[in-house]
Design a protein around this motif. Structure first.
Motif, PDB file in Angstrom:
ATOM      1  N   PHE A  94       0.803  -1.207   0.000  1.00  0.00           N
ATOM      2  CA  PHE A  94       0.000   0.000   0.000  1.00  0.00           C
ATOM      3  C   PHE A  94       0.845   1.270   0.000  1.00  0.00           C
ATOM      4  N   SER A  95       2.127   1.136   0.321  1.00  0.00           N
ATOM      5  CA  SER A  95       2.978   2.314   0.270  1.00  0.00           C
ATOM      6  C   SER A  95       3.387   2.648  -1.162  1.00  0.00           C
ATOM      7  N   GLY A  96       3.351   1.659  -2.042  1.00  0.00           N
ATOM      8  CA  GLY A  96       3.757   1.884  -3.414  1.00  0.00           C
ATOM      9  C   GLY A  96       5.240   2.087  -3.593  1.00  0.00           C
ATOM     10  N   ARG A  97       6.036   1.759  -2.593  1.00  0.00           N
ATOM     11  CA  ARG A  97       7.481   2.006  -2.645  1.00  0.00           C
ATOM     12  C   ARG A  97       8.291   0.737  -2.840  1.00  0.00           C
ATOM     13  N   VAL A  98       7.634  -0.420  -2.849  1.00  0.00           N
ATOM     14  CA  VAL A  98       8.342  -1.687  -3.029  1.00  0.00           C
ATOM     15  C   VAL A  98       7.682  -2.436  -4.188  1.00  0.00           C
ATOM     16  N   PRO A  99       7.953  -2.053  -5.414  1.00  0.00           N
ATOM     17  CA  PRO A  99       7.311  -2.702  -6.566  1.00  0.00           C
ATOM     18  C   PRO A  99       7.974  -4.030  -6.909  1.00  0.00           C
ATOM     19  N   VAL A 100       7.675  -5.071  -6.136  1.00  0.00           N
ATOM     20  CA  VAL A 100       8.265  -6.391  -6.347  1.00  0.00           C
ATOM     21  C   VAL A 100       7.150  -7.423  -6.457  1.00  0.00           C
ATOM     22  N   ALA A 101       7.488  -8.584  -7.047  1.00  0.00           N
ATOM     23  CA  ALA A 101       6.523  -9.671  -7.233  1.00  0.00           C
ATOM     24  C   ALA A 101       6.542 -10.559  -5.992  1.00  0.00           C
ATOM     25  N   THR A 102       5.888 -10.123  -4.942  1.00  0.00           N
ATOM     26  CA  THR A 102       5.922 -10.840  -3.666  1.00  0.00           C
ATOM     27  C   THR A 102       5.274 -12.217  -3.771  1.00  0.00           C
ATOM     28  N   LYS A 103       4.184 -12.331  -4.502  1.00  0.00           N
ATOM     29  CA  LYS A 103       3.495 -13.617  -4.631  1.00  0.00           C
ATOM     30  C   LYS A 103       4.398 -14.652  -5.293  1.00  0.00           C
ATOM     31  N   ASP A 104       5.128 -14.263  -6.309  1.00  0.00           N
ATOM     32  CA  ASP A 104       6.038 -15.206  -6.969  1.00  0.00           C
ATOM     33  C   ASP A 104       7.186 -15.601  -6.047  1.00  0.00           C
ATOM     34  N   MET A 105       7.610 -14.704  -5.175  1.00  0.00           N
ATOM     35  CA  MET A 105       8.627 -15.073  -4.188  1.00  0.00           C
ATOM     36  C   MET A 105       8.086 -16.125  -3.230  1.00  0.00           C
ATOM     37  N   ILE A 106       6.809 -16.017  -2.869  1.00  0.00           N
ATOM     38  CA  ILE A 106       6.189 -17.025  -2.007  1.00  0.00           C
ATOM     39  C   ILE A 106       6.160 -18.379  -2.706  1.00  0.00           C
ATOM     40  N   ILE A 107       5.820 -18.385  -3.988  1.00  0.00           N
ATOM     41  CA  ILE A 107       5.777 -19.635  -4.744  1.00  0.00           C
ATOM     42  C   ILE A 107       7.163 -20.275  -4.782  1.00  0.00           C
ATOM     43  N   THR A 108       8.195 -19.465  -5.011  1.00  0.00           N
ATOM     44  CA  THR A 108       9.559 -20.000  -5.046  1.00  0.00           C
ATOM     45  C   THR A 108       9.959 -20.577  -3.699  1.00  0.00           C
ATOM     46  N   ALA A 109       9.633 -19.890  -2.613  1.00  0.00           N
ATOM     47  CA  ALA A 109       9.980 -20.389  -1.281  1.00  0.00           C
ATOM     48  C   ALA A 109       9.266 -21.710  -0.997  1.00  0.00           C
ATOM     49  N   ILE A 110       7.989 -21.817  -1.364  1.00  0.00           N
ATOM     50  CA  ILE A 110       7.251 -23.063  -1.154  1.00  0.00           C
ATOM     51  C   ILE A 110       7.861 -24.187  -1.974  1.00  0.00           C
ATOM     52  N   SER A 111       8.243 -23.879  -3.206  1.00  0.00           N
ATOM     53  CA  SER A 111       8.848 -24.897  -4.062  1.00  0.00           C
ATOM     54  C   SER A 111      10.170 -25.390  -3.493  1.00  0.00           C
ATOM     55  N   GLN A 112      11.007 -24.488  -2.979  1.00  0.00           N
ATOM     56  CA  GLN A 112      12.295 -24.891  -2.434  1.00  0.00           C
ATOM     57  C   GLN A 112      12.142 -25.706  -1.153  1.00  0.00           C
ATOM     58  N   MET A 113      11.048 -25.530  -0.430  1.00  0.00           N
ATOM     59  CA  MET A 113      10.806 -26.336   0.766  1.00  0.00           C
ATOM     60  C   MET A 113      10.162 -27.672   0.438  1.00  0.00           C
ATOM     61  N   SER A 114       9.914 -27.951  -0.837  1.00  0.00           N
ATOM     62  CA  SER A 114       9.195 -29.176  -1.207  1.00  0.00           C
ATOM     63  C   SER A 114       9.938 -29.999  -2.241  1.00  0.00           C
ATOM     64  N   ARG A 115      11.212 -29.705  -2.469  1.00  0.00           N
ATOM     65  CA  ARG A 115      11.955 -30.444  -3.493  1.00  0.00           C
ATOM     66  C   ARG A 115      12.042 -31.922  -3.155  1.00  0.00           C
ATOM     67  N   LEU A 116      12.406 -32.255  -1.930  1.00  0.00           N
ATOM     68  CA  LEU A 116      12.536 -33.645  -1.507  1.00  0.00           C
ATOM     69  C   LEU A 116      11.245 -34.177  -0.903  1.00  0.00           C
ATOM     70  N   SER A 117      10.645 -33.388  -0.072  1.00  0.00           N
ATOM     71  CA  SER A 117       9.508 -33.856   0.729  1.00  0.00           C
ATOM     72  C   SER A 117       8.197 -33.846  -0.029  1.00  0.00           C
ATOM     73  N   ASN A 118       8.093 -33.017  -1.074  1.00  0.00           N
ATOM     74  CA  ASN A 118       6.812 -32.837  -1.763  1.00  0.00           C
ATOM     75  C   ASN A 118       5.728 -32.437  -0.764  1.00  0.00           C
ATOM     76  N   ALA A 119       6.125 -31.640   0.243  1.00  0.00           N
ATOM     77  CA  ALA A 119       5.199 -31.296   1.325  1.00  0.00           C
ATOM     78  C   ALA A 119       4.088 -30.370   0.844  1.00  0.00           C
ATOM     79  N   PHE A 120       4.395 -29.472  -0.093  1.00  0.00           N
ATOM     80  CA  PHE A 120       3.402 -28.511  -0.565  1.00  0.00           C
ATOM     81  C   PHE A 120       3.393 -28.504  -2.088  1.00  0.00           C
ATOM     82  N   ARG A 121       2.186 -28.316  -2.618  1.00  0.00           N
ATOM     83  CA  ARG A 121       2.017 -28.074  -4.048  1.00  0.00           C
ATOM     84  C   ARG A 121       1.136 -26.845  -4.201  1.00  0.00           C
TER      85      ARG A 121
END
Length: 579
Positions: A94-121
């Motif tokens: 809402f500040s408009g000062r951090v124009p980054v793709a936060t949702k895609d960063m979340i997807i990447t973090a979930i993917s990296q935590m599931s490489r071996l375990s397949n804990a999340f899809r």
């Protein structure tokens, strides 16, 4: 042109004549000359194809919590967390000062935590029309025609970049001098900005945020600069000189750090695993990469390459013989490339800083006062470091692993993935799902023993012809994530069945007996029982080749027959009517 001639005659001094000549030349070039011929610049323009390319190699986006995400993946694997579907809302700023793709960063973090375990899809579905793309439009069409079924996620991530407080502290310093022929100025400034992020985990079925599953963290990004200005006069001429240097810490990297930390906390709390163990690594230290960079710049290139090669030797990527080869040798480059692939880096086959940082991070520890210490190495030579004392402070630690130590053994992790309590007994006809993971890049071979003793090679096969697999990459047997897995593993006739996998440092298939080189998924002639396969591999891997093996065994029980209920007897009145 006459006007210019008259003006030139009026100029008496040589300086004015020079200015008039330059003015005449400029007028001729701007109005009286013919247009420029672009074809004459073709040779110059041809350099654009090469100069348009970046000057440095791309690198993987690694943060302070990259190792922590891999640690979480291992925790989920050990805890046998079942696969959970998860999605995310848009994470606004809402500040408009951090124009980054936060949702895609979340997807990447979930993917990296599931490489071996397949804990999340992650369930990728976008309802915002402005954000929909070709895949989303096609998904909508198939959903409307009942040709695709969208699975409902169990969890979702909600939150926002809570605030961005710019220039919370700001320090400026300016000083200057002035004289008749010399002026000087010096300026210095530094400031700090705080970025806060709050994320929550919600239950998708009830659209309620789960109490306690929240994360609220802040990070500071700074900026600073220095400038020097000089100006003066020598006779009728003046000169001016200025130089400056500035730095600004990026908001994108700061938000990625907050996202990864938040996902570790949320996922760890939800799965009820000791996630804090993954947050106490030395790599989370704010100065970790900066310190590694300083140590990297201190040493010569030959020293850096030798340190990396010794680390690869400890990991089993190089042998004693290949250690003697130059770093540009194809064998060494292939080993470096294999290590980079296992570490999730951009594969280059050369020793750059990112490879240096990943290879030596296991040889860094925290001292008693929280400072980063090198373990078993220094910048002056490539031998294990001897602790030195300066001003009463130990600058190198003698404990921990030493570079060039004996290679870590090759590990193989074979697991049954069926979501049942007892994984040692299966009813006849039940589909069985397995997975295999190796600790470093190696060749993987898997065999199945039927209840009658017949042997079949599951991997490699016609669908997966390559035996080479990367480290920490889960190999699914069969691959239940693809529409056509190539084969299905069903519990066969009642009795004892088993699957055994072998991981080797080299391709040993040509060294096996001829009958074992037959195509995969076919019965191996002349082989009965897993012991015969194990004996063949023992003979093929003689000579110190790295090898790991593991066997999973289960009992197949007869399929239960559900009795069919007999039809109820007809009422007496109905029976009499039939007579």
């Amino acid at each position: 042109m006459d006007i210019l001639h008259i003006g030139t005659r009026a100029l008496r001094q040589p300086g004015r004549r020079l200015i008039a000549s330059l003015l005449a030349t400029a007028l001729l070039m701007s109005g009286c000359s013919t247009p420029m011929d672009a074809r004459k610049d073709a040779s110059y323009q041809s350099h654009a194809h090469a100069l348009d390319r970046p000057a440095t190699r791309p690198v993987r986006s690694l943060s302070s919590f990259s190792d922590s995400l891999m640690c979480m993946d291992r925790l989920f694997r050990d805890a046998q967390i079942p696969t959970t579907l998860i999605t995310s809302k848009q994470i606004p700023d809402f500040s408009g000062r951090v124009p980054v793709a936060t949702k895609d960063m979340i997807i990447t973090a979930i993917s990296q935590m599931s490489r071996l375990s397949n804990a999340f899809r992650y369930v990728d579905f976008e309802v915002d029309i402005a954000r929909q793309d070709t895949v989303q439009n096609l998904t909508t069409i198939l959903l409307n025609n009942n040709q695709i079924r969208l699975q409902r996620p169990a969890l979702y991530v909600s939150g926002a970049v809570a605030f961005v407080d710019q220039n919370v502290i700001n320090n400026r310093f300016d000083v200057g001098t002035s004289a008749s022929r010399l002026e000087t100025g010096y300026s210095r400034d530094k400031s700090a900005t705080i970025i806060g992020m709050e994320l929550h985990l919600g239950d998708f079925r009830s659209r309620t945020l789960i109490p306690g599953l929240d994360s609220a963290n802040e990070v500071i990004v700074g900026s600073g600069g220095q400038g020097l200005d000089l100006a003066g006069r020598i006779g009728d001429y003046g000169w001016q000189f200025n130089v400056g240097r500035d730095y600004t810490q990026g908001s994108g990297a700061a938000v990625r750090t907050l996202v990864e930390l938040a996902m570790i906390e949320l996922a760890g709390k939800w799965a009820r695993v000791p996630y804090w163990q993954c947050l106490t690594l030395e790599q989370n230290h704010p100065d970790f990469q900066r310190q590694l960079r300083d140590w990297h710049d201190e040493g010569a290139t030959a020293v850096q390459q030798a340190l990396v090669m010794k680390s690869l030797r400890s990991g089993g990527y190089l042998t004693t013989e290949t250690m003697k080869l130059p770093v540009n040798h194809p064998t060494v480059r292939a080993a470096i490339a294999k290590y980079q692939a296992d570490q999730g880096m951009v594969v280059t086959g050369v020793v750059d800083f990112m490879t240096y940082e990943r290879a030596l991070r296991n040889y860094v520890t925290l001292g008693d006062k929280g400072q980063l210490l090198r373990v078993g190495w220094n910048t002056g030579n490539t031998e294990p470091a001897i602790p030195s004392v300066a001003d009463g402070q130990v600058t190198a630690a003698p404990t921990g692993p030493a570079l060039g130590a004996e290679a870590d053994p090759l590990h193989l992790n074979l697991q049954i993935e069926n979501l049942v309590a007892d994984k040692t007994v299966f009813e006849q006809g039940t589909q069985i799902f397995l997975s295999a993971t190796v600790s470093r890049a190696s060749h993987l071979y898997c065999y199945m023993q039927a209840s009658n003793g017949g042997m079949v090679r599951l991997l490699p096969n016609a669908t997966n012809p390559s035996s080479l697999v990367s480290a920490n990459q889960t190999v699914r047997i069969p691959d239940w994530m693809v529409p056509s897995p190539g084969f299905v593993l069903d519990a066969g006739q009642p009795g004892e069945e088993a699957v055994m996998c072998f991981a080797t440092g080299e391709d040993v298939l040509p060294r096996l007996p001829e009958n074992m080189q037959a195509p995969g998924l076919a019965v191996i002639a002349g082989m009965s029982g897993m012991d015969s396969v194990e004996a063949a591999f023992s003979q093929a891997t003689e000579g110190g080749m790295p090898v790991a093996k593991q066997r999973m065994q289960w009992r197949v029980t007869p399929k239960r027959v559900v009795p069919v209920a007999a039809p109820a007897p007809a009422p007496a009145s109905a029976a009499a009517a039939k007579r």
